[in-house]
Design a protein around this motif. Sequence first.
Motif, PDB file in Angstrom:
ATOM      1  N   GLU A 126      42.054  14.320 -11.389  1.00 12.96           N
ATOM      2  CA  GLU A 126      41.655  13.103 -12.085  1.00 12.96           C
ATOM      3  C   GLU A 126      41.501  13.469 -13.563  1.00 12.96           C
ATOM      4  O   GLU A 126      40.774  14.413 -13.901  1.00 12.96           O
ATOM      5  CB  GLU A 126      40.330  12.583 -11.535  1.00 12.96           C
ATOM      6  N   VAL A 127      42.217  12.755 -14.409  1.00 10.73           N
ATOM      7  CA  VAL A 127      42.235  13.076 -15.843  1.00 10.73           C
ATOM      8  C   VAL A 127      41.514  11.955 -16.596  1.00 10.73           C
ATOM      9  O   VAL A 127      41.803  10.777 -16.384  1.00 10.73           O
ATOM     10  CB  VAL A 127      43.697  13.186 -16.355  1.00 10.73           C
ATOM     11  N   THR A 128      40.579  12.338 -17.459  1.00  9.05           N
ATOM     12  CA  THR A 128      39.872  11.332 -18.267  1.00  9.05           C
ATOM     13  C   THR A 128      40.424  11.350 -19.689  1.00  9.05           C
ATOM     14  O   THR A 128      40.622  12.421 -20.282  1.00  9.05           O
ATOM     15  CB  THR A 128      38.358  11.633 -18.286  1.00  9.05           C
ATOM     16  N   THR A 153      37.133   4.901 -22.797  1.00 15.75           N
ATOM     17  CA  THR A 153      37.418   6.002 -21.889  1.00 15.75           C
ATOM     18  C   THR A 153      37.963   5.433 -20.587  1.00 15.75           C
ATOM     19  O   THR A 153      37.476   4.415 -20.120  1.00 15.75           O
ATOM     20  CB  THR A 153      36.092   6.741 -21.587  1.00 15.75           C
ATOM     21  N   TYR A 154      38.996   6.068 -20.041  1.00  9.33           N
ATOM     22  CA  TYR A 154      39.428   5.678 -18.700  1.00  9.33           C
ATOM     23  C   TYR A 154      40.034   6.885 -17.979  1.00  9.33           C
ATOM     24  O   TYR A 154      40.363   7.900 -18.618  1.00  9.33           O
ATOM     25  CB  TYR A 154      40.394   4.490 -18.726  1.00  9.33           C
ATOM     26  N   SER A 155      40.145   6.760 -16.677  1.00  7.39           N
ATOM     27  CA  SER A 155      40.635   7.885 -15.877  1.00  7.39           C
ATOM     28  C   SER A 155      41.834   7.466 -15.044  1.00  7.39           C
ATOM     29  O   SER A 155      41.984   6.289 -14.712  1.00  7.39           O
ATOM     30  CB  SER A 155      39.539   8.365 -14.914  1.00  7.39           C
ATOM     31  N   THR A 211      44.806   9.326 -11.938  1.00  5.55           N
ATOM     32  CA  THR A 211      45.035  10.504 -11.084  1.00  5.55           C
ATOM     33  C   THR A 211      46.492  10.928 -11.169  1.00  5.55           C
ATOM     34  O   THR A 211      47.385  10.110 -11.392  1.00  5.55           O
ATOM     35  CB  THR A 211      44.678  10.191  -9.613  1.00  5.55           C
TER      36      THR A 211
END
Length: 377
Positions: A182-184, A192-194, A196
């Motif tokens: 999971e990359v933020t 900010t958002y995440s 996968t």
Amino acid sequence: MDAEITIIGAGVVGLAIGEKITGEFSNVFLIEKHSTFGQETSSRSSEVIHAGIYYPKGSLKSKLCVEGKRLLYDYCKKFDIPYNNCGKLIVATSEEELSIIEEIRQAALNNGVDDIAVKGKNEISEIEPNIFAIRALFSPSTGIIDSHALMKQYETNTLNNGGHIAYGSEVTGIRRIKTGYEVTLLDADKTTYSFTTKILINSAGLTSDKISEMAGMEDDNLKILFCKGEYFRLNPPKNKLIKRLIYPVPVQNIEGIGIHVTIDMGGGVKLGPDVTWLVSNIYDYKVDASKQEAFYRSAKKFLPFLEKEDIVPEMAGIRPKIQRPGEPLRDYYIMDETVRGCPGFINLIGMESPALTSSIAIANFVRSLIDKSGDSK
Ligand SMILES: Cc1cc2nc3c(=O)[nH]c(=O)nc-3n(C[C@H](O)[C@H](O)[C@H](O)COP(=O)(O)OP(=O)(O)OC[C@H]3O[C@@H](n4cnc5c(N)ncnc54)[C@H](O)[C@@H]3O)c2cc1C
């Protein structure tokens, strides 16, 4: 998963990987914190297509350079990227340097660079009448390239292959999840958002060690030290006196390869880069004008026409070094991190010169690691 493969960093290496991977996989994302590509090291190089002469035999630096040079010339022809296969002279200016010339020729042969010729004084003055050298090595496969046009082409092909590029997006966190990562991201507008991704490729240049640490791989041995290289420009009309790349013989345990003379596709001539280790990892691109005397003295040995006032500060770049000051050259760290508990995470750390030359070969190498990576089978 949101993405199949995510590449962090749109420098020349990340973009080359982008083109290669999007040619074969769908749902590929390239994430870059700046508003466009190549805003860091990749826009601050000598733009030389290196022959692969100096690197230790069997190293990735050597192998990928020799292979990458060939691939890059073919690519330039295919996509009309401006380049000039002008060749380079490595010049000895004293009797003591003659033995080093022979060592370099031998090292080149060991690396499979078998086109190097030894030139005597007369032959040197036929091809470069304005320089001083008592003997030289001529490398015909060395050249120069418009690195911006190259990156633009990699970007275009990545997009045409269906890849997605997110500019203005900084990776601020990475969490290992069962099926990947999971990359933020922090956006330009500070949101900010995440998302996968199954496979994550770290091509973040000067901060690639930090990206690796975000995924839990702390390693003092892979901490990057910033090593600045400054350039001075040779003013017209004397820039017309040089037609090829001219390098002095390098000193042992090189951190750079000595202040040399490079020409560029626009007809400019630069002296440099020198070597300055930055105390802390700050983005310091200033050129210290007081270095004029030192640059002048270094280059005067083989440029007899040079006067101090002919050169003015031009620009600086920063090398992402994993080698420590005074230590021998370190090889690239390009690794599928399954062994460190991060399957599907491919790290590229310490991607200094000649990574521009080697960019396509590096991309092919990374592609082969994807096949072998734990999670992708
Ligand atoms: C002075 C100098 C001269 C050189 N001369 C030559 C030469 O003549 N020939 C040659 O072959 N090589 C040369 N090189 C080497 C070559 O320029 C580099 O090896 C190459 O540009 C590295 O490309 P890269 O894509 O790995 O890194 P970079 O160009 O640094 O790209 C990394 C990208 O990652 C992005 N990034 C970093 N962190 C994040 C994050 N958290 N989130 C999102 N994005 C992020 C950065 O913004 C950057 O755009 C030279 C280098 C220097 C410093």
